[in-house]
Design a protein around this motif. Structure first.
Motif, PDB file in Angstrom:
ATOM      1  N   VAL B  33       1.427  -1.022   4.185  1.00 44.02           N
ATOM      2  CA  VAL B  33       1.955  -1.230   2.701  1.00 44.02           C
ATOM      3  C   VAL B  33       1.844  -0.161   1.729  1.00 44.02           C
ATOM      4  CG1 VAL B  33       1.702  -2.772   0.829  1.00 44.02           C
ATOM      5  CG2 VAL B  33       1.589  -3.801   2.749  1.00 44.02           C
ATOM      6  N   ILE B 169       6.049 -11.611   1.707  1.00 47.99           N
ATOM      7  CA  ILE B 169       6.250 -10.456   0.811  1.00 47.99           C
ATOM      8  C   ILE B 169       5.517  -9.181   1.357  1.00 47.99           C
ATOM      9  CG2 ILE B 169       5.578  -9.409  -1.615  1.00 47.99           C
ATOM     10  CD1 ILE B 169       5.996 -12.496  -2.617  1.00 47.99           C
ATOM     11  N   MET B 170       4.291  -9.384   1.676  1.00 49.56           N
ATOM     12  CA  MET B 170       3.485  -8.233   2.377  1.00 49.56           C
ATOM     13  C   MET B 170       4.194  -7.630   3.545  1.00 49.56           C
ATOM     14  SD  MET B 170      -0.716  -8.342   2.218  1.00 49.56           S
ATOM     15  CE  MET B 170      -1.018  -8.792   0.494  1.00 49.56           C
ATOM     16  N   GLY B 173       6.948  -5.631   2.395  1.00 50.15           N
ATOM     17  CA  GLY B 173       6.425  -4.548   1.886  1.00 50.15           C
ATOM     18  C   GLY B 173       6.237  -3.449   2.978  1.00 50.15           C
ATOM     19  N   LYS B 177       9.740  -1.125   1.222  1.00 45.80           N
ATOM     20  CA  LYS B 177       9.306  -1.209  -0.199  1.00 45.80           C
ATOM     21  C   LYS B 177      10.362  -1.265  -1.028  1.00 45.80           C
ATOM     22  CE  LYS B 177       5.960   1.834   0.997  1.00 45.80           C
ATOM     23  NZ  LYS B 177       5.430   1.228   2.373  1.00 45.80           N
ATOM     24  N   GLU B 178      11.405  -0.419  -0.847  1.00 43.14           N
ATOM     25  CA  GLU B 178      12.414  -0.316  -1.896  1.00 43.14           C
ATOM     26  C   GLU B 178      13.075  -1.670  -2.270  1.00 43.14           C
ATOM     27  OE1 GLU B 178      13.083   4.356  -1.449  1.00 43.14           O
ATOM     28  OE2 GLU B 178      14.949   2.907  -0.957  1.00 43.14           O
ATOM     29  N   VAL B 180      11.946  -4.397  -1.425  1.00 43.26           N
ATOM     30  CA  VAL B 180      11.172  -5.379  -2.113  1.00 43.26           C
ATOM     31  C   VAL B 180      11.111  -5.161  -3.551  1.00 43.26           C
ATOM     32  CG1 VAL B 180       8.731  -5.923  -2.599  1.00 43.26           C
ATOM     33  CG2 VAL B 180       9.426  -5.908  -0.072  1.00 43.26           C
ATOM     34  N   ALA B 181      10.990  -4.001  -4.078  1.00 41.35           N
ATOM     35  CA  ALA B 181      11.056  -3.609  -5.456  1.00 41.35           C
ATOM     36  C   ALA B 181      12.299  -4.225  -6.030  1.00 41.35           C
ATOM     37  CB  ALA B 181      10.647  -2.164  -5.638  1.00 41.35           C
ATOM     38  N   ILE B 187       5.873  -4.479  -7.216  1.00 41.62           N
ATOM     39  CA  ILE B 187       5.452  -3.658  -6.057  1.00 41.62           C
ATOM     40  C   ILE B 187       4.028  -3.277  -6.382  1.00 41.62           C
ATOM     41  CG2 ILE B 187       5.703  -1.124  -6.717  1.00 41.62           C
ATOM     42  CD1 ILE B 187       7.092  -2.514  -3.566  1.00 41.62           C
ATOM     43  N   LEU B 190       1.348  -5.896  -5.482  1.00 42.91           N
ATOM     44  CA  LEU B 190       1.552  -5.987  -4.006  1.00 42.91           C
ATOM     45  C   LEU B 190       0.642  -4.736  -3.205  1.00 42.91           C
ATOM     46  CD1 LEU B 190       2.822  -7.074  -1.214  1.00 42.91           C
ATOM     47  CD2 LEU B 190       4.837  -5.277  -1.436  1.00 42.91           C
ATOM     48  N   PHE B 191       0.949  -4.069  -3.944  1.00 45.21           N
ATOM     49  CA  PHE B 191      -0.088  -2.770  -3.446  1.00 45.21           C
ATOM     50  C   PHE B 191      -1.495  -3.157  -3.339  1.00 45.21           C
ATOM     51  CE2 PHE B 191       3.500  -0.675  -2.250  1.00 45.21           C
ATOM     52  CZ  PHE B 191       3.619   0.458  -2.442  1.00 45.21           C
TER      53      PHE B 191
END
Lengths: 317, 287, 406
Positions: B33, B169-170, B173, B177-178, B180-181, B187, B190-191
């Protein structure tokens, strides 16, 4: 440019006056080590977390030959360089195929492999006890046993290494490596064999590391196990970062700061690695460009303060 | 071949393998992630063990300590991510990585200052002391417990990631990532969650290990290298792969120890190098 | 257990910076001063012993009022970080920059070999407390002396006395650290064991720093021994003892720690693990000699708990060095070395004599039996000494053929 060289030569000459000769020697040895790493880290954008592999291996092999076969010093140095380069070619071949995360993790894990091999192969390396009793043969008839004599020899080699690295960095190879750092895909699109260039950088870095390793072995007459461990790898990364990985001289400054700090602080407080960790975190969070960048920023700040109108005028032109 | 010995070795390999899998999953989530190899993962493992020790001293209850210790490590993970890693997003992965390296030094030294540089012992809870007769061989109860609970945790982690929304979601991610954002998910949250989850898993592994291997400030150092091997073998971000790789590494270690004890650690790294030569994406990664 | 307070650090920091920057001239000890180096571990794997080793040496020096033959003793310590490389560097620094001519330490055998090389090269007097045979064996030279008993003495004391207490325990399983020292002790145990009719049903070697003992324990259990004897030390011994207990092998089967540091290792275990443990050691605080009783009393009064092997060894070695200076009536290294060779005194552990041919100190070795939880009078009351032994290494085993010249 030559101002920097003058400063460095002055430092080389004056350092033993202010600092114990053994520490001063260690600083230049570590600087050679840092130069090798920085070709990878600063110029090619490859964060290698396993440079101790080549440093330590160079030290062990050359040390072994010095101790049991009494080879002459030039052969020992040559062996260190070759061992460092050859191992870097092998390790590099495995690592450059991957990038970013994988590359870092691989360099680290392979470093561990060499470390554990050195740790367990006690009959050859002495394991945890290291390999003591490394002699310091004379150089062309000159005895280098006295600390100052050895310092001079190492200082000369350092200046030589710095010059060689400068040549490499200024050469087409150096430019290509920087291009790879900036934008790997574009460099590839331009037709450069990126993996092979990376491998070349790796090999050069390994050669420098191996050389530093041999010099280190002869400095204290022992090859300690730590010289091939990942803490050592981390130290050279830290020193290079502190100095400033964006410049040729960064590792030199970083080596000076790191060795001097670690020697003086560690004799005062048992828990100094904590300070090292904190310093690491602070540098990473706030001073990423290292001393070199901080220094540059400082001068710019001064210039702006001194003549703000002139700068405004410049800016508006 | 001495069958009881072989059997015990296999059990040992599975037990350590489960712990390696836990470490691998945790590290895999973080690297997947956040895209940084967490150099502090070993130190956090050690911290889990030390938290367990102190919580047992304070509460006298092993089970409560086992629950709270990893949460403590997870909480620390939240602080680290928020205070250290997040500010470095713009600076790049290298610097985030270096931060974790510095943190590993800080955590290890802090353990020495707060607890002690001397090793300590932690007995398993009374019901888990002693051994059971498995017919073929005699085996410590606690190790069986570790094997089972680690397996359950691994299963739990896998279920969470595969079957729940947060898990999805993870995983997303890790993949992209993009995207997901763009889908409107925070984001940053999430991190933080991913990092904390990785830390919790490291903490649990450490806490479980304490009664087997005892506690010493450097207990995480070897674990770090092995965790990296597991993740590299599995293929980055591949969670099922981490489980299998962890077990493989554990088994390899204990079986090699039977015939060539000195090489049992180095062999792990050699295997990793060999696999990566043939399949750079790891055993299960997609390329 | 931190070594310095914050204020001290700040003070030292200020002073050190000023000194480092302002004094390019190397400070050498005044002629009326004798600098002595205690090379201890304050960081690294053995960092817990550094401070207590320091205590021991300091106590021995303070007994003399920090003076010897009219000259002031300047006692300095350096951290060897439990690493051969750091030890070498720090020792050399102390010799070059501080004029040190006497080195006591280090704690770890491996590190000691490196320091011994430095002592030989720089011609400094060196006393060491660990067990490696090399210092008085294959790598012997005139400058290093060994305080611990020979591994042969240890093996004989342990085997003879254990068999006396347990005459029926004929099946022995050995668990040995895979290291030259381990192999030596293993060899001697087997030699001595032959005389008792012991059958060695198994002997496994584990790498130093092993954390995963489960394999070895299962193998040991499989051999159905009457007793398990471990030849290892420090964290290896502690981890091994713990695993053997976890697997249920002890306390049914007695466990012998052949070469233990005593208190330092035992304190890391629990009374349950220690039950039916038999321990061989170079020192235990219930030793019954006048010097030991005095030392333990002062130590306990000063620091609140009894001394382990570490401070006792530092104390003992410093005393031997001072005795040698007394005998030589000089503080010049060659004189003290010659006086130390053949030195014979009643000191910390009883009658102690330095073998001039090997520089090994011939002295008693202790054998103890650990107490059950109920029998312990306090948290540190781990064991009772049940016997001592001082049979020296037979000449045919001595690897030191020629100790060389000064």
């Amino acid at each position: 440019m030559s101002k920097a060289w003058l400063a460095i030569v002055a430092a080389v000459v004056l350092l033993p006056v202010f600092v114990r000769q053994a520490i001063a020697t260690e600083i230049w040895i570590f600087a050679i080590f840092g130069l090798g790493l920085n070709l990878l880290m600063g110029y090619t954008g490859l964060l290698s977390f396993g440079q101790a592999t080549f440093f330590g291996s160079g030290a062990y092999v050359a040390g072994y030959l010095l101790k049991y076969y009494g080879v002459n010093v030039f052969l020992a140095l040559g062996v260190g360089i070759v061992v460092g380069a050859v191992l870097a070619a092998a390790v590099g071949y495995l690592c450059v195929q991957r990038s970013g995360l994988y590359f870092i993790m691989l360099t680290f894990a392979l470093n561990q492999m060499f470390y554990f091999t050195a740790y367990q192969w006690t009959t050859v390396t002495g394991g945890e006890d290291g390999m003591p009793g490394i002699p310091r043969p004379s150089v062309l008839g000159f005895d280098i046993h006295r600390p100052l004599a050895y310092y001079s020899a190492v200082a000369v080699l350092f200046l030589l290494s710095l010059w060689v690295m400068k040549c490499i960095v200024d050469s087409p190879l150096g430019k290509i490596l920087q291009a790879i750092r900036e934008n790997e895909l574009r460099a590839e699109a331009l037709g450069y064999n990126v993996p092979r260039m990376k491998l070349a950088a790796f090999v050069v870095g390994g050669a420098f590391s191996g050389l530093a390793g041999v010099l280190y072995a002869m400095l204290f007459g022992i090859v300690p196990l730590e010289s091939i461990g990942f803490v050592f790898s981390g130290n050279v990364v830290f020193a290079t970062l502190i100095g400033g990985s964006g410049s040729l001289y960064g590792p030199v400054i970083g080596s000076f700061v790191f060795i001097w700090l670690s020697e003086s602080v560690s004799s005062m407080w048992a828990r100094w690695p904590l300070l090292l960790g904190v310093a690491f975190v602070i540098v990473v969070l706030f001073f990423r460009g290292g001393v070199v960048e901080a220094w540059a920023r400082f001068w710019i700040w001064r210039a702006v303060r001194r003549a703000p109108d002139a700068v405004q005028a410049d800016a508006s032109r | 071949m001495n069958v009881p010995l072989l059997f015990s070795q296999i059990l040992n390999g599975l037990a350590t393998g489960m712990l390696y899998a836990l470490m691998g999953i945790g590290l895999s989530i973080i690297t997947g992630v956040l895209n940084i190899p967490n150099f502090a993962h070993g130190a956090l493992f050690a911290l889990g063990a030390y938290f367990l020790y102190t919580l047992i001293q304070l509460t006298g209850n092993f089970w409560l300590a086992l629950l709270l210790a990893p949460l403590g490590v997870g909480l620390l993970g939240v602080l680290i991510e928020y205070g250290g890693i997040r500010p470095l997003y713009k600076a790049g992965h290298d610097y985030q990585l270096l931060l974790t390296f510095g943190l590993s030094l800080i955590v290890t030294e802090s353990i020495i200052i707060v607890w002690s540089p001397v090793g300590m012992s932690q007995l398993p809870p009374p019901i888990l002391r002693g051994g059971v007769d498995l017919g073929i061989t005699f085996y410590p109860k606690y190790r069986l417990f570790v094997m089972v609970s680690a397996a359950l945790l691994v299963l739990g982690a896998w279920l969470f990631l595969e079957k729940t929304r947060y898990g999805a979601i993870m995983r997303a991610g890790i993949e992209d990532k993009e995207m997901v954002a763009l889908l409107g998910i925070d984001i940053h949250r999430l991190f933080t969650a991913a990092f904390a989850l990785g830390c919790v898993l490291a903490g649990i592994a450490g806490a479980l290990t304490a009664p087997i291997r005892g506690l010493n400030p450097w207990m995480g150092v070897d674990m770090l290298g092995i965790a990296f091997v597991v993740v590299a073998l599995a293929g980055l971000g591949n969670l099922l792969g981490s489980i299998v790789a962890g077990l493989l590494v554990g088994l390899a270690q204990s079986l090699v120890a039977l015939v060539w004890p000195e090489a049992s650690v180095a062999v792990i790294f050699a295997v990793m190098a060999a696999v990566l030569l043939v399949r750079p994406q790891g055993l299960f990664g997609i390329r | 257990m931190s070594v310095l307070t914050r204020r001290e650090i700040l003070k030292l920091g200020g002073a050190a910076t000023a000194a480092g920057l302002a004094f390019p001239v190397v400070l050498r000890a005044q002629p009326k001063e004798i600098p002595m180096l205690g090379l201890w571990s304050f960081t690294g794997a053995f960092s817990d012993v550094g401070p207590v080793l320091d205590r021991g040496m300091k106590m021995a020096l303070e007994e003399r009022g920090m003076k010897i033959q009219g000259k002031t003793i300047k006692y300095i310590t350096r951290d060897d970080e439990t690493k051969a490389g750091s030890a070498t560097r720090r020792a050399e620094e102390a010799i070059d920059a501080d004029g040190v001519k006497y080195i006591i330490g280090p704690w770890s055998s491996g590190v000691a070999l490196a320091v011994s090389e430095v002592a030989k090269r720089k011609k400094t007097f060196h006393y060491f407390s660990g067990g490696t045979e090399d210092i008085s064996g294959a790598r012997c030279h005139r400058y290093s002396f060994q305080w611990a008993a020979s591994p042969y003495t240890a093996a004989k004391t342990v085997v003879d006395n254990f068999m006396q207490a347990n005459p029926k325990a004929k099946r022995w399983h050995l668990l040995v650290a895979d290291y030259a020292f381990g192999w030596s002790v293993e060899k001697y145990i087997k030699e001595v064991g032959k005389g008792h009719g012991i059958e060695f049903v198994g002997a496994d070697r584990h790498p130093l720093g092993e954390r995963e003992f489960s394999n070895y324990v299962t193998k040991a259990a499989g051999n159905k021994p009457d007793v398990v004897a471990m030849i290892n030390f420090g964290l290896d011994a502690v981890t091994g003892a713990r695993e053997i207990f976890n697997f249920g092998l002890t306390p049914k089967v007695p466990l012998i720690l052949t070469w233990s540091s005593g208190v330092e290792e035992l304190v890391q275990l629990n009374p349950e693990i220690r039950e039916n443990m038999w321990v061989g050691s170079n020192f235990y605080y219930t030793a019954d000699t006048p010097v030991a009783r005095e030392f333990v009393k002062s130590y306990q009064a000063k620091f609140g708990n009894p001394p382990g092997y570490a401070p006792a060894a530092a104390y003992g070695m410093t005393r031997m060095m001072l005795h040698a200076m007394d005998k030589a009536k000089s503080t010049e290294v060659p004189d003290v070395i010659k006086a130390c060779e053949g030195l014979e005194v009643d000191d910390l552990v009883g009658r102690m004599k330095v073998d001039p041919k090997t520089h090994q100190t011939l002295r008693p070795y202790f054998f103890m039996r650990c107490k059950k939880k109920e029998a312990m009078k306090n948290a540190m009351d781990f064991a009772d000494i049940i016997a001592t032994g001082s049979t020296p290494l037979p000449a045919e085993y001595a690897a030191c053929k020629d100790i060389g010249s000064l």
